[in-house]
Design a protein around this motif. Sequence first.
Motif, PDB file in Angstrom:
ATOM      1  N   LEU A  95      33.985  45.923 -13.209  1.00 34.58           N
ATOM      2  CA  LEU A  95      33.757  44.496 -12.721  1.00 34.58           C
ATOM      3  C   LEU A  95      34.204  44.412 -11.357  1.00 34.58           C
ATOM      4  CD1 LEU A  95      34.076  42.147 -15.813  1.00 34.58           C
ATOM      5  CD2 LEU A  95      31.826  42.709 -14.478  1.00 34.58           C
ATOM      6  N   ALA A  96      35.288  45.069 -10.976  1.00 30.68           N
ATOM      7  CA  ALA A  96      36.107  45.015  -9.820  1.00 30.68           C
ATOM      8  C   ALA A  96      34.942  45.793  -8.575  1.00 30.68           C
ATOM      9  CB  ALA A  96      37.417  45.715  -9.566  1.00 30.68           C
ATOM     10  N   CYS A  97      34.530  46.853  -9.233  1.00 33.15           N
ATOM     11  CA  CYS A  97      33.787  47.581  -8.569  1.00 33.15           C
ATOM     12  C   CYS A  97      32.336  46.957  -8.102  1.00 33.15           C
ATOM     13  CB  CYS A  97      33.170  48.818  -9.065  1.00 33.15           C
ATOM     14  SG  CYS A  97      34.659  50.102  -9.130  1.00 33.15           S
ATOM     15  N   ALA A  98      31.772  46.285  -8.970  1.00 31.57           N
ATOM     16  CA  ALA A  98      30.366  45.455  -9.015  1.00 31.57           C
ATOM     17  C   ALA A  98      30.596  44.387  -8.142  1.00 31.57           C
ATOM     18  CB  ALA A  98      30.047  45.143 -10.308  1.00 31.57           C
ATOM     19  N   CYS A  99      31.674  43.722  -7.960  1.00 33.88           N
ATOM     20  CA  CYS A  99      32.192  42.544  -7.055  1.00 33.88           C
ATOM     21  C   CYS A  99      31.688  43.042  -5.589  1.00 33.88           C
ATOM     22  CB  CYS A  99      33.267  41.871  -7.147  1.00 33.88           C
ATOM     23  SG  CYS A  99      33.420  41.188  -8.854  1.00 33.88           S
ATOM     24  N   GLU A 115      29.015  54.388  -5.403  1.00 28.87           N
ATOM     25  CA  GLU A 115      28.712  54.877  -6.739  1.00 28.87           C
ATOM     26  C   GLU A 115      30.001  55.927  -7.347  1.00 28.87           C
ATOM     27  OE1 GLU A 115      25.104  56.909  -6.020  1.00 28.87           O
ATOM     28  OE2 GLU A 115      23.928  54.823  -5.958  1.00 28.87           O
ATOM     29  N   GLN A 116      30.527  56.555  -6.242  1.00 22.78           N
ATOM     30  CA  GLN A 116      31.729  57.774  -6.600  1.00 22.78           C
ATOM     31  C   GLN A 116      32.875  56.645  -7.115  1.00 22.78           C
ATOM     32  OE1 GLN A 116      32.005  59.943  -3.085  1.00 22.78           O
ATOM     33  NE2 GLN A 116      30.592  61.384  -3.449  1.00 22.78           N
ATOM     34  N   GLN A 117      33.179  55.841  -6.567  1.00 20.07           N
ATOM     35  CA  GLN A 117      34.271  54.865  -7.082  1.00 20.07           C
ATOM     36  C   GLN A 117      34.021  54.335  -8.563  1.00 20.07           C
ATOM     37  OE1 GLN A 117      34.846  51.301  -4.566  1.00 20.07           O
ATOM     38  NE2 GLN A 117      37.014  51.092  -5.263  1.00 20.07           N
ATOM     39  N   ARG A 118      32.650  54.061  -8.777  1.00 20.23           N
ATOM     40  CA  ARG A 118      32.536  53.500 -10.029  1.00 20.23           C
ATOM     41  C   ARG A 118      32.557  54.713 -10.907  1.00 20.23           C
ATOM     42  NH1 ARG A 118      26.999  50.209  -8.974  1.00 20.23           N
ATOM     43  NH2 ARG A 118      27.985  48.291  -8.028  1.00 20.23           N
TER      44      ARG A 118
END
Length: 177
Positions: free
Chosen positions: A15-19, A30-33
């Motif tokens: 969710l933190a990445c999606a924010c 994408e790499q972070q996710r």
Amino acid sequence: MKRGATALSALLALLACACDAALVPTKALEQQREAATLAATLARTLEALPGVDHARVQLVLPVTPDFASTLAPAAQASVLLSVQPGSAQVDAAAVRRLVAGAVAGLPPEAVVLEQTPSRAPAPKLPDLTRVGPFTVTRASASLLRTTLASALALQVLLASAVIFLLERARRKGPPPS
């Protein structure tokens, strides 16, 4: 409980990445996710090892730009294992190989592993119940109820005796002077 906590931490990481997501996610995002998902999966796998209460995995993966003119830094990983008190330590080399095998380009020497004993569970509190304004253990509640009922019966008996004696004294009339 520990599976739910790991799943919750993985969901929060996603969710933190999606924010931070844009309409079109960048390659770095994408790499972070993928790194967050991989770290959560590795943590769940490590928690399945005997004696491990909780596992936390942090991955530092190099961002590979589309047009790389410089060499990207090497990947790194940190693993924190909370092991049950009294259980044998987890084989550090095996954990390093497991994490390195799951991450492309990560040598086992780049995995830092720390093992700490889990905190002992809090002592179980006695099962409490309320009896009027009193809070007592469930085992002693019946004794307290019996004591309170006996005290009430004794008070009713004493009050009846006082009323009886006062009524008898009133019927006899005033004492002679």
